[in-house]
Write an enzyme that holds these catalytic residues in place. Structure first.
Site, mmCIF file in Angstrom:
data_model
loop_
_atom_site.group_PDB
_atom_site.id
_atom_site.type_symbol
_atom_site.label_atom_id
_atom_site.label_comp_id
_atom_site.label_asym_id
_atom_site.label_seq_id
_atom_site.Cartn_x
_atom_site.Cartn_y
_atom_site.Cartn_z
ATOM 1 N N HIS A 47 14.420 0.604 21.372
ATOM 2 C CA HIS A 47 13.324 -0.018 22.122
ATOM 3 C C HIS A 47 12.297 1.035 22.548
ATOM 4 C CE1 HIS A 47 11.606 -3.094 24.894
ATOM 5 N NE2 HIS A 47 11.272 -2.012 25.592
ATOM 6 N N GLU A 48 12.783 2.103 23.181
ATOM 7 C CA GLU A 48 11.867 3.139 23.657
ATOM 8 C C GLU A 48 11.244 3.914 22.498
ATOM 9 O OE1 GLU A 48 10.940 3.033 26.600
ATOM 10 O OE2 GLU A 48 12.526 1.731 27.380
ATOM 11 N N HIS A 67 8.047 2.241 21.504
ATOM 12 C CA HIS A 67 6.936 2.629 22.383
ATOM 13 C C HIS A 67 6.429 4.021 22.008
ATOM 14 C CE1 HIS A 67 7.352 -0.833 24.903
ATOM 15 N NE2 HIS A 67 8.498 -0.482 25.436
#
Length: 421
Positions: free
Chosen positions: A18-19, A22
């Site tokens: 997920h990170e 980003h």
């Protein structure tokens, strides 16, 4: 695999991916990413690469990517302040010494008159060693650093800050986190399909259980079902729909085995499902293995799970699904323990489902979540200008507080459900 290890690996993988989404799209937009963190709290391990500090922190409750401009800069230089300057081979300032200037005897000490470290990137001041008192202007490199208490912090010109990027770039940097959770789920489902196989909707007998009606009647794995009680079937769904209607009643299977037609009488056993009694014969759905089929199955499984989770969340909104049925970290840990006992592939499937769940929840248009950020971007697009950052920050802060409160309630419910008799 021991449950604690399985839980940490799965949760860590989901947060990491997920990170990472980003991080990748923020860097592609030219945003300075100061830190990529897994977990919260004190640092356990860290290293620096390409401007970013990668850290693992003590509390495994999530993660974050700290982008320049998202938080107020912690170091501020004001007129009248004495600072030390170091220069690169282009005669540009590449380090600004905030304190302990005695430890840097090669630095040029300057009393600041004017300074701009966002747009024009310069320092104007008077050299402490100069007797002339002449005002000098120094150009600051775009990749310069503050040195404060011996720690270096990269200075972020405005063009490297989150807020300087286009609406599309900012939205993509935020959306990329949940998007990568869906990508992870697809890959996990596809890998399962490659190595374990994937179910297909064909009228073929899959694995036969040792204590089922099919075994007793003589059905074999690989038998192709042509008809049941004289009614033709063309899919596994057709086979199941006909069997469930006849609990305890004999039905006739017309099958093809090794090119030969056979007729086999089977009496489905009765099984209670809720308030309904259905017929079962003890046969698993047929499984196939192929690379491209596994890829297609990855897409299908991801879409199916996404639909199911969205429908479940919809029931929560309409009151058909109680908040007491939600699970937090404790509930996920207990479920992971149960799934881990079933085998590695079931654990992979569980991780894929959790990844989709994380992606969907993060896309909910709620403050403090990625979906909340995207909602503000939508409002900005409609208004033609961004909402005041201070007001947006207050909304996200309140949303984060409510989210933590919900997490506490759900965790308490989990503890009551699993550990309090």
């Amino acid at each position: 695999m021991p449950t604690p290890i399985a839980f940490v690996l799965i949760f860590g993988l989901l947060v990491f991916v997920h990170e990472l989404g980003h991080l990748i799209f923020a860097k592609r937009a030219g945003i300075l990413c100061r830190e990529f963190a897994i977990g919260f709290g004190p640092k356990v391990f860290s290293f620096t690469k390409n401007e970013t500090v990668y850290t693992i922190r003590l509390l495994p409750l999530g993660g974050f990517v700290r982008m320049a401009g998202e938080d107020p800069e912690m170091i501020e230089v004001k007129p009248g302040q004495m600072i030390g300057l170091k220069f690169n081979d282009k005669d540009e300032v590449n380090k600004i010494i905030i304190n302990n200037k005695d430890e840097h005897p090669d630095a040029t000490v300057v009393e600041v008159e004017r300074i701009d470290l966002e747009h024009k990137m310069f320092v104007e001041g008077y050299e402490a060693s100069s007797e002339e008192g002449r005002l000098e202007r120094f150009t600051v490199s775009d990749t310069s650093f503050f040195v404060n208490d011996g720690e270096e912090v990269q200075i972020a010109p405005y063009k490297r800050q989150f807020g300087s990027k286009t609406l599309g770039q900012r939205a993509m940097a935020i959306f990329a986190g949940p998007m990568m959770n869906f990508v992870l789920a697809f890959f996990l489902f596809a890998i399962i399909g490659v190595f374990q196989g994937y179910t297909v909707d064909k009228p073929i007998m899959g694995e036969i259980t040792s204590d089922g009606a099919a075994q007793e009647a003589g059905l074999q794995e690989g038998d192709v079902v042509k008809a049941i009680d004289g009614e033709s079937v063309s899919s596994w769904t057709d086979v199941v729909s006909k069997v469930v209607k006849h609990p305890g009643e004999e039905v006739t299977f017309d099958v093809e085995r090794n090119g030969q037609a056979e007729e086999i009488n089977v009496t489905p056993k009765s099984e209670k499902r809720g308030e309904e009694t259905v017929g079962v014969i003890g046969v698993y759905q047929p499984v196939e293995k192929s690379f491209f089929g596994a890829i297609a199955n990855g897409v299908t499984e991801t879409l199916t799970w996404t639909k199911e989770i969205v429908l479940t969340l919809g029931k929560l909104v309409t009151g058909q699904f109680s908040i007491d049925m939600l699970s937090g970290p404790v509930g996920i840990y207990v479920s992971t323990e149960q799934v881990a006992q079933s085998g590695f592939y079931y654990l992979m499937k569980w991780a894929a489902a959790l990844s989709i769940n994380l992606g969907i929840v993060n896309l909910l248009p709620l403050p403090a979540l990625d979906g909340g950020r995207l909602l503000f971007f939508l409002v900005e697009a409609l208004r033609g200008k961004p909402i005041d950052r201070q007001k947006e920050g207050i909304v996200h802060f309140i949303g984060f507080a409510l989210l933590m409160l919900l997490m506490l309630v759900v965790t308490w419910n989990d503890i009551q459900r699993f550990f309090v008799q």
